[in-house]
Structure formats: C-alpha cells, structure tokens
Design a protein around this motif. Structure first.
Motif, PDB file in Angstrom:
ATOM      1  N   ASP A  44       0.829  -1.064  -0.145  1.00 41.60           N
ATOM      2  CA  ASP A  44       0.010   0.049  -0.024  1.00 41.60           C
ATOM      3  C   ASP A  44       0.956   1.316  -0.059  1.00 41.60           C
ATOM      4  O   ASP A  44       0.423   2.222  -0.391  1.00 41.60           O
ATOM      5  N   LYS A  45       2.011   1.093   0.747  1.00 44.54           N
ATOM      6  CA  LYS A  45       2.606   2.410   0.613  1.00 44.54           C
ATOM      7  C   LYS A  45       3.905   2.633  -0.271  1.00 44.54           C
ATOM      8  O   LYS A  45       4.670   3.289  -0.267  1.00 44.54           O
ATOM      9  N   HIS A  46       3.711   1.647  -1.315  1.00 44.67           N
ATOM     10  CA  HIS A  46       4.898   1.635  -2.498  1.00 44.67           C
ATOM     11  C   HIS A  46       4.796   2.957  -3.335  1.00 44.67           C
ATOM     12  O   HIS A  46       3.588   3.483  -3.594  1.00 44.67           O
ATOM     13  N   PRO A  47       5.719   3.769  -3.603  1.00 41.57           N
ATOM     14  CA  PRO A  47       5.727   4.999  -4.205  1.00 41.57           C
ATOM     15  C   PRO A  47       5.110   4.962  -5.635  1.00 41.57           C
ATOM     16  O   PRO A  47       4.589   6.072  -5.930  1.00 41.57           O
ATOM     17  N   MET A  48       5.042   3.815  -6.202  1.00 44.19           N
ATOM     18  CA  MET A  48       4.631   3.792  -7.658  1.00 44.19           C
ATOM     19  C   MET A  48       2.922   3.960  -7.374  1.00 44.19           C
ATOM     20  O   MET A  48       2.205   3.920  -8.510  1.00 44.19           O
ATOM     21  N   ASN A  49       2.369   3.482  -6.217  1.00 44.30           N
ATOM     22  CA  ASN A  49       1.031   3.666  -6.153  1.00 44.30           C
ATOM     23  C   ASN A  49       0.271   2.591  -7.399  1.00 44.30           C
ATOM     24  O   ASN A  49      -0.800   3.041  -7.856  1.00 44.30           O
ATOM     25  N   LEU A  50       0.819   1.440  -7.418  1.00 44.97           N
ATOM     26  CA  LEU A  50       0.043   0.404  -8.456  1.00 44.97           C
ATOM     27  C   LEU A  50      -0.176  -0.590  -7.719  1.00 44.97           C
ATOM     28  O   LEU A  50      -0.523  -1.625  -8.485  1.00 44.97           O
ATOM     29  N   GLY A  51      -0.560  -0.632  -6.498  1.00 42.76           N
ATOM     30  CA  GLY A  51      -0.938  -1.976  -5.572  1.00 42.76           C
ATOM     31  C   GLY A  51      -2.185  -2.597  -6.297  1.00 42.76           C
ATOM     32  O   GLY A  51      -2.061  -3.739  -6.316  1.00 42.76           O
ATOM     33  N   ARG A  52      -3.124  -1.901  -6.481  1.00 43.82           N
ATOM     34  CA  ARG A  52      -4.397  -2.667  -7.133  1.00 43.82           C
ATOM     35  C   ARG A  52      -4.089  -3.388  -8.382  1.00 43.82           C
ATOM     36  O   ARG A  52      -4.422  -4.539  -8.612  1.00 43.82           O
ATOM     37  N   GLU A  53      -3.462  -2.632  -9.443  1.00 43.43           N
ATOM     38  CA  GLU A  53      -3.099  -3.339 -10.517  1.00 43.43           C
ATOM     39  C   GLU A  53      -2.040  -4.580 -10.471  1.00 43.43           C
ATOM     40  O   GLU A  53      -2.508  -5.534 -11.043  1.00 43.43           O
ATOM     41  N   VAL A  54      -1.274  -4.561  -9.593  1.00 41.28           N
ATOM     42  CA  VAL A  54      -0.190  -5.584  -9.420  1.00 41.28           C
ATOM     43  C   VAL A  54      -0.773  -6.634  -8.686  1.00 41.28           C
ATOM     44  O   VAL A  54      -0.716  -7.882  -9.109  1.00 41.28           O
ATOM     45  N   GLN A  55      -1.751  -6.360  -7.689  1.00 36.83           N
ATOM     46  CA  GLN A  55      -2.473  -7.445  -6.812  1.00 36.83           C
ATOM     47  C   GLN A  55      -3.514  -8.151  -7.914  1.00 36.83           C
ATOM     48  O   GLN A  55      -3.499  -9.414  -7.511  1.00 36.83           O
ATOM     49  N   SER A  56      -3.979  -7.624  -8.783  1.00 30.02           N
ATOM     50  CA  SER A  56      -4.810  -8.206  -9.434  1.00 30.02           C
ATOM     51  C   SER A  56      -4.231  -9.223 -10.506  1.00 30.02           C
ATOM     52  O   SER A  56      -4.604 -10.278 -10.971  1.00 30.02           O
ATOM     53  N   ILE A  57      -2.723  -8.755 -11.056  1.00 28.93           N
ATOM     54  CA  ILE A  57      -1.839  -9.552 -11.819  1.00 28.93           C
ATOM     55  C   ILE A  57      -1.744 -10.739 -10.985  1.00 28.93           C
ATOM     56  O   ILE A  57      -1.753 -11.968 -11.560  1.00 28.93           O
ATOM     57  N   ILE A  58      -1.311 -10.782  -9.587  1.00 28.61           N
ATOM     58  CA  ILE A  58      -0.930 -11.717  -8.900  1.00 28.61           C
ATOM     59  C   ILE A  58      -1.932 -12.711  -8.602  1.00 28.61           C
ATOM     60  O   ILE A  58      -1.861 -14.101  -8.735  1.00 28.61           O
ATOM     61  N   GLU A  59      -3.188 -12.345  -8.543  1.00 30.30           N
ATOM     62  CA  GLU A  59      -4.389 -13.136  -8.377  1.00 30.30           C
ATOM     63  C   GLU A  59      -4.869 -13.978  -9.665  1.00 30.30           C
ATOM     64  O   GLU A  59      -5.347 -14.912  -9.321  1.00 30.30           O
ATOM     65  N   ARG A  60      -4.359 -13.365 -10.747  1.00 36.32           N
ATOM     66  CA  ARG A  60      -4.557 -14.264 -12.071  1.00 36.32           C
ATOM     67  C   ARG A  60      -3.546 -15.581 -11.710  1.00 36.32           C
ATOM     68  O   ARG A  60      -3.978 -16.244 -12.811  1.00 36.32           O
ATOM     69  N   TRP A  61      -2.564 -15.670 -11.196  1.00 39.67           N
ATOM     70  CA  TRP A  61      -1.638 -16.617 -11.277  1.00 39.67           C
ATOM     71  C   TRP A  61      -2.539 -17.905 -10.245  1.00 39.67           C
ATOM     72  O   TRP A  61      -2.265 -19.080 -10.576  1.00 39.67           O
ATOM     73  N   GLY A  62      -3.456 -17.169  -9.537  1.00 39.07           N
ATOM     74  CA  GLY A  62      -4.253 -18.405  -8.995  1.00 39.07           C
ATOM     75  C   GLY A  62      -3.519 -19.406  -8.088  1.00 39.07           C
ATOM     76  O   GLY A  62      -2.661 -18.871  -7.418  1.00 39.07           O
ATOM     77  N   ASP A  63      -3.890 -20.375  -7.778  1.00 42.02           N
ATOM     78  CA  ASP A  63      -3.462 -21.457  -6.757  1.00 42.02           C
ATOM     79  C   ASP A  63      -2.120 -21.802  -7.040  1.00 42.02           C
ATOM     80  O   ASP A  63      -1.581 -22.073  -5.938  1.00 42.02           O
ATOM     81  N   GLU A  64      -1.623 -21.569  -8.034  1.00 40.19           N
ATOM     82  CA  GLU A  64       0.144 -21.771  -8.177  1.00 40.19           C
ATOM     83  C   GLU A  64       0.939 -21.068  -7.562  1.00 40.19           C
ATOM     84  O   GLU A  64       2.120 -21.417  -7.077  1.00 40.19           O
ATOM     85  N   VAL A  65       0.369 -19.774  -6.977  1.00 42.53           N
ATOM     86  CA  VAL A  65       1.322 -18.893  -6.226  1.00 42.53           C
ATOM     87  C   VAL A  65       0.984 -19.156  -4.656  1.00 42.53           C
ATOM     88  O   VAL A  65       1.527 -18.579  -4.033  1.00 42.53           O
ATOM     89  N   LEU A  66       0.198 -19.995  -4.284  1.00 48.73           N
ATOM     90  CA  LEU A  66      -0.100 -19.987  -2.896  1.00 48.73           C
ATOM     91  C   LEU A  66       0.836 -20.562  -2.087  1.00 48.73           C
ATOM     92  O   LEU A  66       1.124 -20.018  -1.159  1.00 48.73           O
ATOM     93  N   PRO A  67       1.845 -21.588  -2.674  1.00 52.87           N
ATOM     94  CA  PRO A  67       2.811 -22.269  -1.926  1.00 52.87           C
ATOM     95  C   PRO A  67       3.971 -21.359  -1.511  1.00 52.87           C
ATOM     96  O   PRO A  67       4.417 -20.949  -0.421  1.00 52.87           O
ATOM     97  N   ARG A  68       4.185 -20.412  -2.427  1.00 53.18           N
ATOM     98  CA  ARG A  68       5.056 -19.335  -2.195  1.00 53.18           C
ATOM     99  C   ARG A  68       4.629 -18.008  -1.394  1.00 53.18           C
ATOM    100  O   ARG A  68       5.357 -17.625  -0.358  1.00 53.18           O
ATOM    101  N   LEU A  69       3.404 -17.879  -1.300  1.00 50.44           N
ATOM    102  CA  LEU A  69       2.777 -16.888  -0.215  1.00 50.44           C
ATOM    103  C   LEU A  69       2.728 -17.210   0.937  1.00 50.44           C
ATOM    104  O   LEU A  69       3.105 -16.730   2.175  1.00 50.44           O
TER     105      LEU A  69
END
Length: 335
Positions: A44-69
């Motif tokens: 939320d505090k990243h200076p580029m203020n792209l949190g929403r856009e970036v989070q939506s990209i991560i969520e498109r990876w779906g279950d494959e990203v769960l282990p690393r999270l």
C-alpha cells in the motif's frame, strides 16, 4: 528478471492503453516465479502506487502462487508478510492459511470486538432483517445458520455486502446448491421503539435476502421470535419497502411499487406522521408511513452510527450450509 519486472511494472502506468495491456499480459505470463519481484509493488505504501493493478496480476496466477505466499508468511521478508496474508485470503479464503495464521486472525478478532465502540452499519442503501436481540438463538435456528462465529462490525458488513457472500457447491451426486454468508450485528437499543421490545439485532446479507426473499424470511423468523421486520432502501430504483411480521403472519407492509402500496392496518406510530404531515407531505402520509428508515427508527433500529452506550455484545458471521464454513468464502476482510 528483476530488471524486466521493473520495466514492465513501470509500463502499467503508461498513458498508452496498448502499452499497459501488453505489460499486464507479460507480467501474467511470468507466472508464480515472478512473485518475489512483483509482490513489493503491491504494498500500500509503495511510491509507484500501483498496488491494485499489481495485486490483480498476482491473483490471476491463482492457486499456483499459494505455496510461495505461505513461504513468505513463514520466513519473510517481514515487510511482505502482511500483503502475502491478504492475497492468500483473497485467493483461497481462510482455508488457504496455515494453522498459525488462522489462529492469529481469530485471536485478532477476539481482541478487536472487546472495544469496538461505537460501531456503524451502512445507511445509504441496503436490505436487512431485524429481530429481538434476546431471541438470538431462536433466529439462528429459524434461519438454519451454521458456523456462527464472532466478528467485528466492520468485518461483518464487508463480508455480507462487499466481499463474496455466496458460492455454489456440489454434493456427491453433482447436484449444485448455493451457500450464503450473513452478518448478525451487535444488539442495539432504541428506547423509542414502539412496543415492549427495545433491543434489536440486524441481519445483513445481500444475496441471502435477495435470492431467498427477505419478506418470507421475516415471516418465518417471526414465527420463532415473535416479531421480525424486513427493510429495503433502494435508491438506484427509487424504491423503499418495510415489512412487519408477528407470530408468522403479516402485520403491516409498504412497498413503493406494490399495488396497493400498503398492506394491513396502520401501526400506532404511523398516526403521528399522518396527523402532523404538512401540506406537502399530506398526500404521501395519508395512508401511513412510506419511508423505510422512518419505520425502522420507530419500530426497531435504524442503520447508521450507533451510540456506544446503546450497543451490546458483538457481531456474528454465519453461513447457511453445514458443509460450507466461513473459511470457504474468499476475500480478505477488514477487522
């Protein structure tokens, strides 16, 4: 890869839509292998203020990203652990968390509800049931609710009106049924409420009340609790409704687009508004009170800010299916 990720993230804020779209698809194509480089941009505090856009990209990876999270939750880096938790819940609900994180969330809720005063429930629009606060167990039984667990009001309102509040599940015969999540508020006292009942709870759950008919639910609820109300504020369609059921029967009802608009004999509180209506209000109040919020204020409890001294107990989340606990519903909730 870091240089590539940095360049692609910068392109997410480009003026050219085609550049933004290309950057998004390229980042999605990286898959879960890019999570460590991309997650910092979701803060939320990243200076580029792209949190929403970036989070939506991560969520498109779906279950494959769960282990690393989950790995980030266990070992860090520390500044990414909170965002990893949020995305885990968004992707898989609380079932995506490990036991330690689930216990931590439950412990935080228990702490927060101890001093959550004052509280606020939505006023601008919505639909809700109201029932006597001392009939909580009867209401849970009448509505066939399960996995009833403590919740803060801000958490419960978000769960029932903003996040995923219903999901389809299949049984062993592949038949599909729908499960709902609802929020029951703390008890609120209204000393001006008509009649002997002064403390009321509200039940919120947009999909539940829409798809299962809030009027019918109120009627069934009144059969167990003695009295129950259903209110609707719908500014989008310019309509309001309020409904009072007692002992399983309709006592009084109003709806903007019903014909006739009123059903049943006027309640005592309506007489004051009819008698004191000014010239501009005379026609509107000739048969009774057409305002759902006015009815709620006089009959049970009106949504909006609630005074700390008039608030008792805490809120509860529940589901309508014994096989579908709250942890199955996706979406991070504020606490």
């Amino acid at each position: 890869m870091p240089d590539t990720v940095d360049a692609l993230v910068q392109d997410l804020s480009a003026k050219d839509r085609a550049v933004r779209r290309a950057a998004t698809e390229a980042l999605v194509a990286l898959g879960a292998a890019g999570i460590d480089q991309l997650l910092p941009y979701a803060l939320d505090k990243h200076p580029m203020n792209l949190g929403r856009e970036v989070q939506s990209i991560i969520e498109r990876w779906g279950d494959e990203v769960l282990p690393r999270l989950r790995g980030i939750r266990r070992t860090g880096p520390g500044r990414l652990r909170r965002k990893a938790l949020e995305i885990l819940v968004d992707l898989g609900g609380q079932e995506a968390l490990n036991d330690a994180d689930r216990r931590a969330v439950e412990r935080l809720v228990r702490i927060k509800i101890l001093d959550e005063r004052p509280v606020k429930v939505p006023f601008e629009a919505g639909r809700w049931l109201a029932f006597p606060a001392d009939r909580f167990d009867d209401a849970v039984s009448a509505l066939e609710l399960y996995d009833v667990r403590p919740a803060t009001t801000v958490m419960g309102v978000a769960a029932a009106t903003q996040a995923t509040d219903c999901l389809d599940v299949q049984d062993s015969r592949t038949a599909t049924r729908r499960a709902y999540r609802v929020f029951i508020t703390p008890a609120f006292e209204n000393e001006y409420a008509e009649g002997d009942i002064k403390r009321w709870r509200m039940l919120w759950g947009n999909s539940f009340l829409d798809e299962l008919d809030g009027f019918e639910l109120a009627r069934e609820l009144s059969g167990r609790c003695g009295e129950a109300h259903f209110y609707v504020l719908d500014p989008y369609n310019g309509s309001e409704s309020w409904y009072v059921a007692r002992d399983g029967h309709t006592r009084r009802a109003y709806s903007t687009y019903a014909y006739p608009q009123f059903e049943g004999e006027p309640l005592p509180f309506e007489a004051w508004y009819t008698e004191n209506a000014d010239e501009d209000e005379a026609e509107a109040y000739s048969e009774g009170v057409p305002d759902a919020s006015t009815a709620a204020q006089n009959l049970s409890v009106e949504p909006g800010p609630q005074l700390a001294e008039d608030t008792y107990d805490h809120g509860w989340l529940a589901t309508t299916d014994p096989a579908v606990p709250n942890s199955r519903f996706k979406g991070a909730l504020p606490i």
